[in-house]
Motif scaffolding. Structure first.
Motif, PDB file in Angstrom:
ATOM      1  N   UNK A 155       0.836  -1.199   0.000  1.00 52.78           N
ATOM      2  CA  UNK A 155       0.000   0.000   0.000  1.00 52.78           C
ATOM      3  C   UNK A 155       0.874   1.254   0.000  1.00 52.78           C
ATOM      4  N   UNK A 156       1.923   1.274   0.846  1.00 60.15           N
ATOM      5  CA  UNK A 156       2.799   2.442   0.897  1.00 60.15           C
ATOM      6  C   UNK A 156       3.640   2.559  -0.371  1.00 60.15           C
ATOM      7  N   UNK A 157       4.091   1.417  -0.911  1.00 56.01           N
ATOM      8  CA  UNK A 157       4.806   1.433  -2.192  1.00 56.01           C
ATOM      9  C   UNK A 157       3.933   2.088  -3.261  1.00 56.01           C
ATOM     10  N   UNK A 174       4.252  13.520 -19.058  1.00 53.84           N
ATOM     11  CA  UNK A 174       3.786  12.138 -18.946  1.00 53.84           C
ATOM     12  C   UNK A 174       5.005  11.236 -18.994  1.00 53.84           C
ATOM     13  N   UNK A 175       4.976  10.144 -18.220  1.00 54.27           N
ATOM     14  CA  UNK A 175       6.120   9.225 -18.226  1.00 54.27           C
ATOM     15  C   UNK A 175       6.192   8.482 -19.554  1.00 54.27           C
ATOM     16  N   UNK A 176       5.041   8.038 -20.063  1.00 57.22           N
ATOM     17  CA  UNK A 176       4.854   7.393 -21.363  1.00 57.22           C
ATOM     18  C   UNK A 176       5.186   5.897 -21.380  1.00 57.22           C
ATOM     19  N   UNK A 177       5.988   5.425 -20.414  1.00 61.14           N
ATOM     20  CA  UNK A 177       6.322   3.994 -20.393  1.00 61.14           C
ATOM     21  C   UNK A 177       6.329   3.476 -18.954  1.00 61.14           C
ATOM     22  N   UNK A 178       5.281   3.825 -18.222  1.00 63.46           N
ATOM     23  CA  UNK A 178       5.179   3.395 -16.830  1.00 63.46           C
ATOM     24  C   UNK A 178       4.862   1.899 -16.801  1.00 63.46           C
ATOM     25  N   UNK A 179       5.691   1.129 -16.114  1.00 65.50           N
ATOM     26  CA  UNK A 179       5.474  -0.313 -16.026  1.00 65.50           C
ATOM     27  C   UNK A 179       6.294  -0.853 -14.872  1.00 65.50           C
ATOM     28  N   UNK A 180       6.135  -2.155 -14.565  1.00 66.01           N
ATOM     29  CA  UNK A 180       6.963  -2.707 -13.492  1.00 66.01           C
ATOM     30  C   UNK A 180       8.431  -2.801 -13.894  1.00 66.01           C
ATOM     31  N   UNK A 181       8.748  -2.623 -15.178  1.00 65.82           N
ATOM     32  CA  UNK A 181      10.160  -2.591 -15.586  1.00 65.82           C
ATOM     33  C   UNK A 181      10.806  -1.244 -15.284  1.00 65.82           C
ATOM     34  N   UNK A 182       9.983  -0.205 -15.194  1.00 65.33           N
ATOM     35  CA  UNK A 182      10.509   1.140 -14.973  1.00 65.33           C
ATOM     36  C   UNK A 182      10.204   1.669 -13.577  1.00 65.33           C
ATOM     37  N   UNK A 183       9.829   0.754 -12.699  1.00 69.14           N
ATOM     38  CA  UNK A 183       9.650   1.091 -11.283  1.00 69.14           C
ATOM     39  C   UNK A 183      10.391   0.045 -10.466  1.00 69.14           C
ATOM     40  N   UNK A 184      11.344   0.473  -9.670  1.00 67.88           N
ATOM     41  CA  UNK A 184      11.990  -0.435  -8.719  1.00 67.88           C
ATOM     42  C   UNK A 184      11.226  -0.299  -7.400  1.00 67.88           C
ATOM     43  N   UNK A 185      11.016  -1.417  -6.707  1.00 67.64           N
ATOM     44  CA  UNK A 185      10.335  -1.304  -5.412  1.00 67.64           C
ATOM     45  C   UNK A 185      11.048  -2.138  -4.359  1.00 67.64           C
ATOM     46  N   UNK A 186      10.913  -1.690  -3.118  1.00 65.11           N
ATOM     47  CA  UNK A 186      11.437  -2.449  -1.988  1.00 65.11           C
ATOM     48  C   UNK A 186      10.354  -2.539  -0.922  1.00 65.11           C
ATOM     49  N   UNK A 187       9.668  -3.673  -0.829  1.00 68.17           N
ATOM     50  CA  UNK A 187       8.592  -3.808   0.159  1.00 68.17           C
ATOM     51  C   UNK A 187       9.081  -3.715   1.601  1.00 68.17           C
ATOM     52  N   UNK A 188      10.364  -3.994   1.845  1.00 65.95           N
ATOM     53  CA  UNK A 188      10.879  -3.971   3.228  1.00 65.95           C
ATOM     54  C   UNK A 188      10.933  -2.537   3.750  1.00 65.95           C
ATOM     55  N   UNK A 189      11.485  -1.621   2.950  1.00 62.59           N
ATOM     56  CA  UNK A 189      11.525  -0.201   3.369  1.00 62.59           C
ATOM     57  C   UNK A 189      10.298   0.556   2.863  1.00 62.59           C
ATOM     58  N   UNK A 190       9.418  -0.141   2.130  1.00 67.53           N
ATOM     59  CA  UNK A 190       8.165   0.426   1.596  1.00 67.53           C
ATOM     60  C   UNK A 190       8.440   1.608   0.669  1.00 67.53           C
ATOM     61  N   UNK A 191       9.490   1.487  -0.134  1.00 67.44           N
ATOM     62  CA  UNK A 191       9.903   2.583  -1.020  1.00 67.44           C
ATOM     63  C   UNK A 191       9.827   2.152  -2.485  1.00 67.44           C
TER      64      UNK A 191
END
Length: 508
Positions: A155-157, A174-191
């Motif tokens: 949720x915080x991510x 506009x980002x134009x290519x928003x996807x899980x390839x262009x977003x890094x996430x870390x559920x541990x630090x919720x960032x």
């Protein structure tokens, strides 16, 4: 291996160094090298950049950089952590490149898979966290538990990603290519970190370079991709297509499945044509309330759907488990707005719905539940949707009201669900304090907390200067407590924007 020096084309005399080992890290369109101190990367485009592309890069690294990070230092500090934003443009031997600060260590796997170290040290590309394939116990590709966080982490991510998109759109980009390839996430630090900023679309000035990434391309873009770029009916990436991709990301991070990749069958045809129909012209929400034709995950997960339960079981984990605020926005995004882009929820609406949903959370009574938390479902039989465990406590629920005019109070469509040691904050007590990236550290400090004490629910006032019990007609000074009972009304603040909380006790 050698250390090479390159020159900025924006700041005369400014140079950068990178380590050339002959094997750069290759992205979709760039070759990436690291600086000797690993504080930044030098990323060269493999294709020659035309005048327009170079002008876009220069504008991103100067004018937009200044606007996002310098003019407003409070939100700028937040966004600097969120974006991998180019800070300079360089040229070397006819090649154009950009300088981008190195990602935080949060965004690299410390362990990776549960059974081997193949992912150790790799970037935490968002795709690893968006599918049931990487999290169920029976999967060979399961990520280690130390990398996954719990359900609440996502949720915080998602709040952070929504804020990143909100800020781009506020600047007319506009980002134009928003996807899980262009977003890094870390559920541990919720960032989260939004990357590949160098392809930003500026309407009427810098058009999109790509149509997007499969799974995240808006239906209207796929349905018209066969048309010429100059055809007025051709739809290209823009702010509204970003909003489709954002909705898909949020759905996937909370439910670990794709909202459109179901079992619809269009007859015998080539795979690419079938894909274009499934995600484009014939796209249909897998959880559409009246059309069930796409409710099947065999295309994605094969015959052994049970292996990926509960995420492949729409009876156990329907999208409604995300709560009423997100359910409404998913309806908007994947039913009303799927083929009508103007109906899609804005990034700001997603941000606020995610935050309000966070106030409905309860901790599962089963200590071995993998998800740990779930969203209160407003019924008398409260149980965890993931493991089925019945919630063992009573649940105080605070519904908030605001003063519409003197002595006329209206419901706020916002509530706080209470568990032991839950906290109350300024954004609960006063509607004029908005919970967003501009909150100061002082505004983040709790003003009180709830406790189950001697068989009773109580609220302990830590910082509210004008808290009063409207039911009993008495003030509750700082440092004292008030019992939380069914039907009780608390005036949380007498200041302008102060709210009244009306309490009900559920799950008796």
């Amino acid at each position: 291996m050698s250390i090479k020096t390159v020159q900025s084309i924006i700041n005369q005399g400014k140079t950068y160094q990178y380590v050339d080992n002959g094997e750069p890290k290759q992205g979709g369109v760039k070759d990436v090298y690291f600086s000797p101190d690993k504080k930044y990367v030098v990323a060269f485009y493999r294709d020659k950049q035309d005048f327009n592309s170079i002008e876009r890069l220069k504008k991103i690294a100067t004018q937009y950089y200044e606007s996002f990070f310098v003019k407003d230092p409070i939100s700028g500090a937040f966004y600097k952590e969120l974006y991998a934003w180019p800070t300079d443009v360089i040229e070397d031997g006819g090649r154009t490149g950009i300088i981008v600060p190195f990602y935080s260590q949060n965004f690299f796997f410390k362990k990776g898979y549960i059974n081997n170290d193949l992912l150790k040290g790799e970037e935490k590309n968002g795709k690893w966290f968006a599918s049931a394939k990487f999290r169920v116990a029976s999967s060979r590709s399961r990520l280690d538990g130390s990398e996954l966080g719990n359900w609440l982490s996502y949720f915080q991510v998602c709040v952070n990603i929504a804020r990143g998109v909100k800020r781009l759109h506020a600047a007319g980009l506009a980002h134009s290519d928003l996807s899980y390839n262009n977003v890094l996430i870390d559920p541990i630090s919720k960032t989260a970190a939004i990357i590949d900023i160098d392809g930003l679309v500026v309407p009427n000035l810098f058009p999109p370079d790509v149509i997007g990434t499969a799974d995240f391309i808006a239906p209207e873009v796929l349905a018209t991709k066969h048309l010429s770029k100059t055809d007025p009916n051709r739809k290209l990436p823009n702010r509204l297509t970003d909003l489709h991709a954002l909705a898909v990301l949020i759905y996937m991070y909370l439910l670990y499945r794709h909202p459109l990749r179901g079992g619809n069958y269009f007859g015998a045809m080539e795979t690419e044509k079938e894909e274009d129909l499934l995600m484009g012209e014939k796209a249909l929400f897998v959880e559409h309330p009246t059309d069930f034709s796409n409710r099947n995950f065999k295309r994605e997960y094969g015959e052994n759907l049970q292996k990926f339960a509960p995420w492949t079981d729409l009876q156990k984990t329907p999208y409604t488990i995300t709560g009423p605020y997100l359910k409404e926005l998913f309806d908007q995004a994947f039913i009303k707005g799927l083929h009508n882009p103007m109906q899609r929820p804005t990034a700001s609406e997603w941000e606020q719905a995610l935050i309000k949903t966070n106030d409905l959370k309860l901790e599962c009574s089963n200590p071995s539940c993998e998800q740990k938390w779930f969203i209160y479902n407003n019924t008398q039989n409260t149980c965890c949707p993931f493991c089925g465990t019945k919630y063992k406590h009573t649940i105080p629920v605070l519904d908030f009201y605001y003063q519409f005019k003197p002595n006329v109070w209206k419901p706020e469509n916002q509530r706080l669900v209470v568990y032991n040691n839950a906290t109350l904050h300024q954004w609960h007590s006063n509607r004029n304090i908005i919970r967003n990236e501009r909150l100061t550290d002082a505004e983040k400090i709790p003003v009180g907390y709830f406790s189950f004490h001697n068989g009773k629910w109580v609220f302990v006032n830590q910082k509210l200067t004008s808290l009063s019990d409207k039911t009993e007609g008495k003030d509750i000074p700082i440092g004292s407590m008030v019992e939380i009972t069914n039907g009780k009304q608390l005036l949380l603040s007498k200041e302008d924007g102060g709210r009244v909380a009306v309490i009900s006790i559920a799950n008796k």
